[in-house]
Design a protein around this motif. Structure first.
Motif, short mmCIF file in Angstrom:
data_model
loop_
_atom_site.label_atom_id
_atom_site.label_comp_id
_atom_site.label_asym_id
_atom_site.label_seq_id
_atom_site.Cartn_x
_atom_site.Cartn_y
_atom_site.Cartn_z
N GLU A 13 0.77 -1.22 0.05
CA GLU A 13 -0.11 -0.11 0.11
C GLU A 13 1.00 1.25 0.09
N LEU A 14 0.47 2.32 -0.64
CA LEU A 14 1.15 3.63 -0.76
C LEU A 14 1.02 4.39 0.49
N THR A 15 2.27 4.83 0.90
CA THR A 15 2.44 5.86 2.00
C THR A 15 2.78 7.33 1.48
N GLU A 43 -0.42 21.25 -3.26
CA GLU A 43 -1.43 21.15 -2.22
C GLU A 43 -2.87 20.38 -2.76
N ALA A 44 -2.89 20.38 -3.92
CA ALA A 44 -4.22 19.85 -4.51
C ALA A 44 -4.01 18.33 -4.71
N TYR A 45 -2.64 17.80 -5.10
CA TYR A 45 -2.16 16.68 -5.36
C TYR A 45 -2.35 15.89 -3.79
N TRP A 46 -1.91 16.36 -2.75
CA TRP A 46 -1.95 15.80 -1.64
C TRP A 46 -3.22 15.60 -1.04
N ARG A 50 -4.58 11.56 -0.29
CA ARG A 50 -4.90 11.57 0.86
C ARG A 50 -6.28 11.33 1.37
N GLU A 51 -7.29 11.83 0.39
CA GLU A 51 -8.56 11.27 0.30
C GLU A 51 -9.06 10.19 -0.36
N PRO A 54 -6.58 5.63 1.19
CA PRO A 54 -6.93 5.04 2.27
C PRO A 54 -8.24 4.28 2.28
N ALA A 55 -9.32 5.25 1.40
CA ALA A 55 -10.53 5.02 1.59
C ALA A 55 -10.80 3.85 0.36
N TYR A 56 -9.85 4.13 -0.81
CA TYR A 56 -10.04 3.25 -1.76
C TYR A 56 -9.69 1.70 -1.39
#
Length: 205
Positions: A13-15, A43-46, A50-51, A54-56
């Motif tokens: 999983e990506l960190t 900023e938009a990338y991060w 992050r959104e 984890p949810a995926y």
């Protein structure tokens, strides 16, 4: 968490550290031209990664994974599985993108094959696909080495990628040919499972 291990690679999983490294990789036109263009501003990338991830992972039980070389723990790019809606139907895609410095060493093929095998062994899917733009010759070669053949062309998020596919029957025949046994345990059903409920990922694999 490591999801898949191959002779040379770890897929996990990506960190946050992976996302930062991928942000830098995505600046390279040779890489980003085939996966939807350069990333948005930092900023938009991060905010998006992050959104999204984890949810995926929680929703589907799979996703794009960090592709790491075992010998030196170097991040090469990302490879894994995506739930994609193509022509009104949901499919599992094998997606892959490695930094150009790692092209030509069969890393993408090794990771793609492992992701394909993971899909067939853990999901009750009739086939897996790869969506590839027609001029992406390198990814087409990887798909062909992954046992896929051209199925059709589809409209997908403003593009007309080729859809490469390998069916379960074709995969099982190939697996039997190598003397390996295909496991059907712990499969998740296509209908009614979280991966089939329609989340989107913005970048083609």
């Amino acid at each position: 968490m490591t999801v898949i291990e191959t002779p040379r690679l770890l897929l996990r999983e990506l960190t946050d550290a992976d996302h930062e490294a991928l942000f830098q990789m995505y600046q390279d036109r040779r890489m980003n031209r085939f996966i939807g263009g350069p990333p948005p501003p930092r900023e938009a990338y991060w905010q998006k990664v992050r959104e999204t991830w984890p949810a995926y992972y929680a929703r589907h039980g799979f996703g794009l994974w960090a592709t790491v070389r075992k010998e030196d723990r170097r991040l090469l790019g990302r490879c894994g599985l995506l739930s994609q809606q193509v022509d009104g139907e949901r499919h599992v895609e094998v997606g892959y993108a490695l930094a150009p410095e790692f092209w030509g060493r069969s890393y993408a093929t090794e990771a793609a094959r492992a992701s394909r095998d993971h899909a067939f062994r853990t999901l009750d899917v009739p086939h897996v696909i790869s969506l590839i733009l027609p001029d992406n010759a390198g990814s087409i070669r990887v798909a062909e080495k992954n046992g896929m053949t051209l199925w059709k062309t589809a409209e997908f998020r403003g593009h007309l990628p080729r859809v490469y596919r390998i069916t379960r029957a074709e995969w099982e025949k190939a697996v039997e040919g190598t003397g390996r046994e295909a496991s059907t345990s712990r499969m998740r059903r296509i209908r009614g499972e979280p991966w089939n409920k329609g989340s989107r990922h913005p970048r083609m694999g």
